[in-house]
Scaffold this motif. Structure first.
Motif, PDB file in Angstrom:
ATOM      1  N   GLN A   4      48.182  43.237  33.950  1.00  7.33           N
ATOM      2  CA  GLN A   4      48.885  41.759  33.977  1.00  7.33           C
ATOM      3  C   GLN A   4      48.411  40.992  35.104  1.00  7.33           C
ATOM      4  O   GLN A   4      49.023  40.187  35.981  1.00  7.33           O
ATOM      5  N   LEU A   5      46.814  41.116  35.363  1.00  8.80           N
ATOM      6  CA  LEU A   5      46.321  40.420  36.358  1.00  8.80           C
ATOM      7  C   LEU A   5      45.410  39.187  35.909  1.00  8.80           C
ATOM      8  O   LEU A   5      44.890  38.462  36.886  1.00  8.80           O
ATOM      9  N   THR A   6      45.526  38.980  34.639  1.00  6.01           N
ATOM     10  CA  THR A   6      44.875  37.681  34.326  1.00  6.01           C
ATOM     11  C   THR A   6      45.431  36.300  34.977  1.00  6.01           C
ATOM     12  O   THR A   6      46.776  36.045  34.908  1.00  6.01           O
ATOM     13  N   GLY A   7      44.393  35.562  35.755  1.00  2.00           N
ATOM     14  CA  GLY A   7      44.850  34.567  36.255  1.00  2.00           C
ATOM     15  C   GLY A   7      45.517  34.650  37.895  1.00  2.00           C
ATOM     16  O   GLY A   7      45.660  33.676  38.502  1.00  2.00           O
ATOM     17  N   ARG A   8      45.667  35.681  38.043  1.00  2.00           N
ATOM     18  CA  ARG A   8      46.205  36.007  39.451  1.00  2.00           C
ATOM     19  C   ARG A   8      45.080  35.886  40.434  1.00  2.00           C
ATOM     20  O   ARG A   8      43.868  36.306  40.385  1.00  2.00           O
ATOM     21  N   VAL A   9      45.405  35.503  41.690  1.00  2.43           N
ATOM     22  CA  VAL A   9      44.577  34.967  42.699  1.00  2.43           C
ATOM     23  C   VAL A   9      44.479  36.163  43.790  1.00  2.43           C
ATOM     24  O   VAL A   9      45.588  36.370  44.518  1.00  2.43           O
ATOM     25  N   VAL A  10      43.229  36.841  43.650  1.00  2.00           N
ATOM     26  CA  VAL A  10      43.197  37.754  44.984  1.00  2.00           C
ATOM     27  C   VAL A  10      42.250  37.699  46.114  1.00  2.00           C
ATOM     28  O   VAL A  10      41.022  37.264  45.801  1.00  2.00           O
ATOM     29  N   LEU A  11      42.679  37.853  47.139  1.00  2.00           N
ATOM     30  CA  LEU A  11      41.682  37.790  48.389  1.00  2.00           C
ATOM     31  C   LEU A  11      41.027  38.972  48.749  1.00  2.00           C
ATOM     32  O   LEU A  11      42.079  39.906  48.907  1.00  2.00           O
ATOM     33  N   VAL A  12      40.020  39.082  49.109  1.00  2.00           N
ATOM     34  CA  VAL A  12      39.398  40.357  49.386  1.00  2.00           C
ATOM     35  C   VAL A  12      38.344  40.260  50.581  1.00  2.00           C
ATOM     36  O   VAL A  12      37.277  39.659  50.460  1.00  2.00           O
ATOM     37  N   THR A  13      38.699  40.809  51.609  1.00  2.00           N
ATOM     38  CA  THR A  13      38.097  41.072  52.733  1.00  2.00           C
ATOM     39  C   THR A  13      37.101  42.036  52.717  1.00  2.00           C
ATOM     40  O   THR A  13      37.310  43.113  51.999  1.00  2.00           O
ATOM     41  N   GLY A  14      35.741  41.939  53.323  1.00  2.00           N
ATOM     42  CA  GLY A  14      34.841  43.023  53.037  1.00  2.00           C
ATOM     43  C   GLY A  14      34.409  43.315  51.902  1.00  2.00           C
ATOM     44  O   GLY A  14      34.225  44.651  51.387  1.00  2.00           O
ATOM     45  N   GLY A  15      34.342  42.235  51.174  1.00  2.00           N
ATOM     46  CA  GLY A  15      34.039  42.451  49.529  1.00  2.00           C
ATOM     47  C   GLY A  15      32.646  42.405  49.190  1.00  2.00           C
ATOM     48  O   GLY A  15      32.468  42.279  47.926  1.00  2.00           O
ATOM     49  N   SER A  16      31.568  42.542  49.824  1.00  2.00           N
ATOM     50  CA  SER A  16      30.218  42.332  49.495  1.00  2.00           C
ATOM     51  C   SER A  16      29.327  43.556  49.520  1.00  2.00           C
ATOM     52  O   SER A  16      28.134  43.527  49.054  1.00  2.00           O
ATOM     53  N   ASP A  17      30.143  44.700  49.613  1.00  2.00           N
ATOM     54  CA  ASP A  17      29.392  45.962  49.745  1.00  2.00           C
ATOM     55  C   ASP A  17      30.483  47.075  49.428  1.00  2.00           C
ATOM     56  O   ASP A  17      31.600  47.004  49.412  1.00  2.00           O
ATOM     57  N   ASP A  80      41.845  26.161  48.206  1.00  2.00           N
ATOM     58  CA  ASP A  80      41.117  25.183  47.675  1.00  2.00           C
ATOM     59  C   ASP A  80      40.669  25.311  46.201  1.00  2.00           C
ATOM     60  O   ASP A  80      40.784  24.295  45.156  1.00  2.00           O
ATOM     61  N   ARG A  81      40.007  26.291  46.112  1.00  2.00           N
ATOM     62  CA  ARG A  81      39.323  26.608  44.594  1.00  2.00           C
ATOM     63  C   ARG A  81      40.503  27.026  43.779  1.00  2.00           C
ATOM     64  O   ARG A  81      40.357  26.481  42.530  1.00  2.00           O
ATOM     65  N   PHE A  82      41.361  27.700  44.098  1.00  2.00           N
ATOM     66  CA  PHE A  82      42.251  28.443  43.151  1.00  2.00           C
ATOM     67  C   PHE A  82      43.693  27.898  43.176  1.00  2.00           C
ATOM     68  O   PHE A  82      44.674  28.073  42.101  1.00  2.00           O
ATOM     69  N   GLY A  83      44.051  27.327  44.328  1.00  2.00           N
ATOM     70  CA  GLY A  83      45.601  26.611  44.153  1.00  2.00           C
ATOM     71  C   GLY A  83      46.637  27.561  44.695  1.00  2.00           C
ATOM     72  O   GLY A  83      47.878  26.986  44.777  1.00  2.00           O
TER      73      GLY A  83
END
Length: 259
Positions: A4-17, A80-83
């Motif tokens: 049930q994650l559809t449309g949910r906004v998640v922030l991830v730090t250290g997400g590039s590797d 700003d992007r996802f609200g």
């Protein structure tokens, strides 16, 4: 199982590797909208390209989580992007260990800035947004040394223990707001840092993983996979984990002596 994650906004730090990148890919595959940050622009672009066309969407932003202004800018860009924001994963960090007597104050401060203060600031920025969204989840990516520190494990084990205390304290304080706070204590897991270590040793990375799995007394006999970490964290930020808070789950193949 539908997370049930559809449309949910998640922030991830250290997400590039490594673990963070695997988490971004998993969350997008589950339909989430993901904002992730890191210090390497090329790696950020590579991860963003990997998830194009997925059920969800993602965007990466260059940000050093040790810089309060950069971290705040990342959170602002995400809203700003996802609200809205429904979950935060504090994943930024790298191991820093060695003999205690060789660590000057600067080493301790650098570790605290990267792993503890960055998580504190990110939580402080995101908590009002989680309340606005009617609740949400925070997951702190820590290490098994937080519970079972060994010789030569400082400053990381001490910093991670502080992160464990932060997890428990916030779970108590913000549970009434519907905000769940949990931690994942990571053992030995495949990641970019081990690939780079293999390159420095001039050996095949699979040989390094084989050696680590068999020389580290891991009951399952192997190191973990980033995708397995991502599956666990995706569950913890989802509605399927609605009654889990204030807990720390060992992700270590049974390595830690402390459950």
């Amino acid at each position: 199982m539908d997370l049930q994650l559809t449309g949910r906004v998640v922030l991830v730090t250290g997400g590039s590797d490594g673990l963070g990148a695997a988490l971004v890919r998993t969350l997008v595959a589950e339909g989430a909208r993901v904002a992730f940050c890191g210090r390497d622009e090329a790696r950020l672009h590579a991860v963003a390209e990997q998830v194009i066309g997925g059920p969800g969407e993602a965007f990466g932003r260059v940000a050093d989580v040790r810089d309060p202004q950069a971290l705040a800018g990342f959170v602002t860009a995400a809203t700003d992007r996802f609200g809205a924001v429904h979950a935060l994963v504090n994943n930024a960090g790298a191991s820093s260990t060695g003999p205690f007597e060789k660590h000057a104050d600067e080493v301790w401060q650098a570790d605290l800035d990267l792993k503890l203060y960055a998580a504190i600031r990110a939580c402080r920025l995101v908590l009002p947004l989680l309340r606005e969204a009617g609740g949400g989840a925070i997951v702190n990516s820590l290490a098994i040394g937080a519970r079972a520190p060994g010789a030569g494990s400082t400053p990381t084990s001490v910093t991670r223990a502080a992160g464990l205390a932060l997890t428990k304290a916030l779970s108590k304080e913000f549970g009434p707001d519907g905000v769940r706070v949990n931690a994942v204590l990571v053992g030995l897991v495949r990641s970019g840092q081990w690939e780079r270590a293999a390159a420095r040793e001039k050996i095949a990375v699979e040989d390094l993983y084989h050696r680590m799995g068999h020389n580290s007394d891991i009951p399952l006999g192997r190191v973990g996979r980033a995708e397995e970490f991502a599956d666990l964290v995706a569950f913890l930020v989802s509605a399927r984990a609605a009654y889990l808070t204030g807990t720390a789950i060992n992700f270590d193949g049974g390595l830690s002596p402390v459950a």
